[in-house]
Design an enzyme around this catalytic site. Structure first.
Site, PDB file in Angstrom:
ATOM      1  N   GLU A 156       0.689  -1.386  -0.215  1.00  0.00           N
ATOM      2  CA  GLU A 156      -0.009  -0.165  -0.077  1.00  0.00           C
ATOM      3  C   GLU A 156       0.848   1.115  -0.165  1.00  0.00           C
ATOM      4  O   GLU A 156       0.723   2.174   0.898  1.00  0.00           O
ATOM      5  CB  GLU A 156      -0.838  -0.052   1.276  1.00  0.00           C
ATOM      6  CG  GLU A 156      -1.886  -1.148   1.086  1.00  0.00           C
ATOM      7  CD  GLU A 156      -3.271  -1.148   2.016  1.00  0.00           C
ATOM      8  OE1 GLU A 156      -2.846  -0.474   3.157  1.00  0.00           O
ATOM      9  OE2 GLU A 156      -4.339  -1.650   1.907  1.00  0.00           O
ATOM     10  N   GLU A 315      -6.575  -7.980  -1.007  1.00  0.00           N
ATOM     11  CA  GLU A 315      -6.869  -8.182   0.250  1.00  0.00           C
ATOM     12  C   GLU A 315      -8.358  -8.055   0.391  1.00  0.00           C
ATOM     13  O   GLU A 315      -8.963  -7.100  -0.272  1.00  0.00           O
ATOM     14  CB  GLU A 315      -6.342  -7.052   1.113  1.00  0.00           C
ATOM     15  CG  GLU A 315      -4.643  -7.343   1.454  1.00  0.00           C
ATOM     16  CD  GLU A 315      -4.220  -6.195   2.293  1.00  0.00           C
ATOM     17  OE1 GLU A 315      -4.891  -5.653   3.202  1.00  0.00           O
ATOM     18  OE2 GLU A 315      -2.918  -6.096   2.000  1.00  0.00           O
TER      19      GLU A 315
END
Ligand code: GAL
Length: 690
Positions: A156, A315
């Site tokens: 991220e 995710e």
């Protein structure tokens, strides 16, 4: 077998997620159990090593991957593949202690203390040196491992660094961009205003909170630079792995509607698009269906970045997350719905954060496949297991792709520029929401749009809707003109074509860059309404002239040669055109000069879909339809995103989840999902006639 499959090793869809066995190395019994449970849940993939740096290299130079190799081998022996991450998402204490330049500086220029994660300086040479060493070692050890599917770069990536190294990099980046000519920059940023002129690139700072932050060109270039800087870091990691022998594909996990970086720029430097999906279900301000439409929009955004291949949902949360204001469990059945929505929208994977819950620290209460109770009979485990079995039933979908004919334009720098413009109302600009509302309206008609940037290829699309395209990149005026001339249906709204890529106002009439000819009008004023202000428009050519409410924004048009579809009813612009259509070449350019509910414009959507030869239907409220294709085979997903049961007509084919033949009528329980297979090459299954 579909040729667009992401991984030749896996015959089907991926099911799995982040797995952190390094937290349990002293519990071989638990690691054993994990494999047993994963197999039971039909898990075939894990992502490892995301935050493992301190275990890989507990002290500087003391690198040891034996623990990981052993686990990876064991997983592989059990049919479970690995997505292997570079560990740069968080740093060991020794690294920050010895190389403080690795720690980012905040927007006042103050250096962070050690801690947290996702907060490294992307340009620190010392940090990059350490990254180079650990990534090289990782690739030397694991590249070519038969169980290795792909490389996951960092985690991220996000945020801005205002340190001195980044300040200098920014100056260099600007000098390169403006041909080392400070006058070019002064012109582009219009710096004569308020005496903001610069004499050299060295005088320019990042937009510090307590410094220069109202030169709009500077603000925008800073965001573009920060995108470049993160991409440069990501490329550095990829090159490091490749130089050390890695040949497997690469990805980095993007985040929903992420604001900091322009993902349309980053997408070209990775092999596969992946993103992390965390819906906020069962909240008290919107329906589940509306929440899921936001997810759907994001799936479309990420899918459209590489439209000829599937993407990955890297995710998602089994059960619940732990970082929302209220962390509510997903209700029974919703796990399957959220997961299948990703597949429906073009993902070839359902991956989770996380396989097993951490025993301590900040994520110990985050959902996981395996809970602290340690059994395989929890509600969440059983839902994951069922989903795993269902994914196997539809494994032939792997590698199929969507093939949409409608696109919505969404440009990151347009989004930034709209937000930063000292205009309209910061309360109601709502660029993202506007794009999503348009998406939702198409979806309610059973038509799935892609979300693309103005610079991407438009050739597959018959309809393009570009709301609030305030910034026109170079050449976009001509691109729109050519698109319409060649037969495309193009829709624009208020606040279109006001500025060029440097944010300088287009002169001679909006929409600029020659577009007023394509639309057959000019916009003279954009008026911002207070929340209580009222106006409305009337459709001219309807038998029962209907009235549509206008709120937030209304433009006063002039020099209108286009056909007028609706006019304003009230205020000083009463009687002037509000919606127009201009036939131009073989296509049409529509202009919607005011903000309305998209639902109220359904008549226009239908008219344009008909013109573009795209079949639509009215889906029941809360139902999404998505399709994937391979040759003559079509896979239509029907998702009931509401808590009521629904019935849908005109559905033909075989429901792959139940093996039932659906012959026109499909019923779905609350949160129910159906995957309907049909083939245009066989007569036994009639293709959907939506
Ligand atoms: C993601 C992150 C994961 C984990 C997860 C929790 O944003 O990549 O490491 O923190 O959130 O929901």
């Amino acid at each position: 077998m579909n040729t667009n499959r992401l991984f030749p090793q896996i015959n089907g869809l991926l099911h799995g997620g982040d797995y952190n066995p390094e937290q349990w190395l002293d519990r071989p019994d638990i690691l054993e159990k994990d494999i047993e449970y994963m197999k039971k849940a039909h898990i075939n993939t894990v992502t490892m090593g995301v935050f493992s740096w301190a275990v890989h290299e507990p002290t500087e130079g003391n690198i040891n991957f034996d623990w990981l190799a052993e686990i990876m081998d064991k997983l592989y022996d059990n049919g479970i593949y690995t997505v292997l991450a570079t560990p740069t998402g968080a740093r060991p204490a020794w690294l920050d202690e010895k190389y403080p330049s690795a720690m980012r500086c905040d927007e006042m220029g103050v250096r962070n203390h050690h801690g947290l994660r996702h907060n490294h300086c992307m340009q620190s040479p010392e940090f990059r040196q350490r990254v180079n060493i650990i990534d090289t070692a990782l690739a030397h050890r694991f590249a070519g491992h038969p169980g290795l599917l792909m490389w996951h770069i960092s985690n991220e990536l996000g945020g801005y660094c205002y340190c001195d190294t980044c300040r200098k990099k920014f100056q260099q980046w600007l000098a390169d961009k403006y041909d080392h000519d400070i006058e070019k920059l002064n012109k582009a940023w219009w710096t004569t205003f308020w005496s903001h002129r610069f004499n050299s690139f060295e005088q320019i700072d990042p937009p510090y909170k307590n410094g220069e932050n109202c030169v709009l060109g500077l603000n925008l270039d800073w965001k573009r630079f920060s995108t470049w800087s993160a991409t440069d870091f990501m490329k550095f990691e990829i090159e490091t792995l490749k130089n050390a022998g890695a040949k497997e594909p690469t990805t980095t996990n993007f985040m929903e509607m992420f604001y900091d970086y322009d993902y349309h720029y980053m997408k070209d430097f990775i092999d596969v698009i992946s993103w992390d999906n965390y819906p906020e279900m069962h909240n008290n301000w919107q329906t589940d269906a509306d929440q899921l439409l936001e997810r759907s929009f994001n799936h479309a955004l990420f899918r459209s970045m590489k439209p000829s291949q599937p993407f990955m949902m890297m995710e998602s949360a089994p059960g619940l997350v732990n970082w929302r204001p209220y962390n509510k469990y997903r209700r029974p059945g919703v796990h399957e719905l959220i997961s299948m929505q990703a597949i429906a929208a073009g993902s070839d994977t359902v991956q989770y954060f996380q396989i097993r819950k951490s025993r301590g620290s900040s994520e110990q209460w985050h959902g996981a496949v395996i809970d602290h109770i340690g059994t395989d009979d929890t509600r969440v485990f059983k839902e994951v297991e069922k989903l795993g079995a269902d994914l196997e039933k539809i494994s032939q979908i792997a590698g199929t792709i969507s093939n949409n004919k409608v696109a919505i334009l969404f440009d990151w720098d347009n989004r930034w520029a709209v937000d930063d413009a000292w205009a309209l109302s910061n309360e109601t600009k709502k660029y993202d929401r506007t794009c999503m509302d348009i998406y939702n309206e198409f979806m309610s008609l059973g038509v799935e749009p892609d979300i693309i940037s103005s610079d991407m290829d438009w050739s597959n699309y018959r309809i393009i809707f570009a709301p609030m395209l305030y910034v026109l990149h170079d050449g976009i005026g001509e691109k729109i003109s050519n698109y319409v001339k060649a037969g495309g249906q193009f829709l624009a709204t208020y606040f279109t074509g006001y500025v060029n890529k440097d944010l300088l106002s287009n002169l001679g009439g909006f929409p600029g860059d020659g577009l007023y000819k394509v639309f057959g009008l000019k916009s003279e004023e954009i008026d911002t309404l207070y929340p209580d202000d009222k106006n409305s428009i009337t459709l001219l050519n309807k038998a029962n002239a209907s009235t549509i409410e206008v709120f937030d924004y209304q433009e006063l048009l002039r020099d209108v040669t286009a056909e007028v579809i609706a006019t304003y009813n009230e205020d000083y612009i009463a009687g002037t055109p509000a919606i127009t259509k201009n036939s131009y070449g073989k296509g049409n350019a529509y202009y919607i000069a005011c903000r309305t509910n998209q639902k109220d414009l359904e008549f226009l959507y239908k008219e344009i879909l008909e013109k573009a030869n795209i079949v639509y239907t009215n889906l029941p409220l809360g139902v999404e339809k998505h399709s994937r294709y391979s040759g003559a085979d079509a896979y239509d997903f029907y998702l009931n995103c509401s808590a009521e049961s629904v019935s849908i007509d005109n559905v033909f084919g075989i429901n792959m989840l139940t093996d039932e033949n659906v012959n026109g009528h499909l019923s779905l329980e609350k949160y129910g999902v159906a995957v309907i297979y049909s083939s245009s090459s066989t007569s036994s299954t009639k293709s959907s006639t939506l």
